[in-house]
Design an enzyme around this catalytic site. Structure first.
Site, PDB file in Angstrom:
ATOM      1  N   LYS A   1       8.892  -6.050  -2.487  1.00  9.49           N
ATOM      2  CA  LYS A   1       8.050  -4.904  -2.835  1.00  9.49           C
ATOM      3  C   LYS A   1       6.612  -5.381  -3.054  1.00  9.49           C
ATOM      4  CE  LYS A   1       9.765  -1.772  -5.669  1.00  9.49           C
ATOM      5  NZ  LYS A   1      10.462  -1.178  -6.874  1.00  9.49           N
TER       6      LYS A   1
HETATM    7  O1  G3P Z   1      11.718   2.745  -8.417  1.00 14.69           O
HETATM    8  C1  G3P Z   1      10.575   3.109  -9.128  1.00 14.69           C
HETATM    9  C2  G3P Z   1      10.964   3.542 -10.474  1.00 14.69           C
HETATM   10  O2  G3P Z   1      11.442   2.430 -11.182  1.00 14.69           O
HETATM   11  C3  G3P Z   1       9.953   4.235 -11.250  1.00 14.69           C
HETATM   12  O3  G3P Z   1      10.652   5.127 -12.030  1.00 14.69           O
HETATM   13  O4  G3P Z   1      11.065   6.563 -13.924  1.00 14.69           O
HETATM   14  O5  G3P Z   1       9.511   4.597 -14.154  1.00 14.69           O
HETATM   15  O6  G3P Z   1       8.842   6.605 -12.847  1.00 14.69           O
HETATM   16  P1  G3P Z   1       9.963   5.757 -13.312  1.00 14.69           P
END
Ligand code: G3P
Length: 214
Positions: A83
């Protein structure tokens, strides 16, 4: 649409993998910190190929540092996608790794323009962050649909990996919007299984099965 677990916790990944419904996991520095992972090489070394692909994020400051991290992790011989952030140096790293046949996931994508840049840099995956867009009043699912439309119309083969999914509705909506992959936390994955009519039907079958012999 294939499913991934968004987690840095090996125990969770192993358990979800045993259910036969995920094809790997996505991580990021926040998830790894929450899971108590201190050294990414250790996580990569412990990764079982049967769990699918591990998406792991470079965090070094400069281009050379990001490439060096990626090459060190991929040299461990596990199925990885690297990534990188959607920045000029992140996309330069994407191009360099793609030329070495290393799959790259361009992350933190919030616009079609960014998704088009990622595709041009040779990304295998592009990750729009649906929930975080909605947190800011933007239409995350619509972005997934727009990227799919833009990619299909221009013959791009980069796959859309919908991320930051916070509930089963997000998962269903990104599937309908044309995402190729969806990554979600354990709590959301578990919710996908549940339906009250399934519970009700199971209870009735279980009651009647008590009167049967095999
Ligand atoms: O895969 C990306 C993810 O980890 C972000 O999720 O819930 O932190 O926006 P969030």
């Amino acid at each position: 649409m294939h499913l991934l677990l968004d987690s840095g916790a090996v125990d969770e990944i192993r358990e979800a993998s045993s259910w036969g419904v995920i094809r790997g996991a996505t991580t990021n520095p926040t998830l790894l910190r929450q899971a108590g992972v201190e050294k990414i090489s250790d996580l990569v070394a412990s990764w079982a190929a049967a769990w699918g692909t591990l998406h792991v994020e470079v965090f070094a400051a400069g281009r050379e540092g990001m490439v060096e991290q990626a090459l060190r992790w991929t040299s461990l011989g596990k199925p990885l996608a690297i990534k990188v952030p959607c920045t000029p140096s992140g996309l330069a790293v994407c191009r360099e790794l793609a030329q070495r046949q290393i799959p790259v996931n361009v992350t933190l994508v919030f616009s079609l323009s960014q998704a088009l840049l990622a595709a041009e840099a040779g990304a295998s995956y592009v990750s729009p962050f649906v929930g975080r867009m909605e947190d800011h009043g933007m239409k995350g699912v619509q972005l997934v649909a727009d990227i799919r439309n833009g990619y299909d119309r221009t013959g791009v083969s980069t796959q859309i990996l919908a991320a930051s999914l916070r509930n089963p509705r997000h998962v269903e909506e990104v599937a309908l919007a044309g995402a190729h992959w969806a990554t979600m936390p354990m709590a959301v994955l578990q919710k996908l299984f549940h339906h009250p009519l399934t519970d009700d039907g199971l209870q009735r079958f279980s009651d009647d099965a008590a009167h049967l012999q095999d």
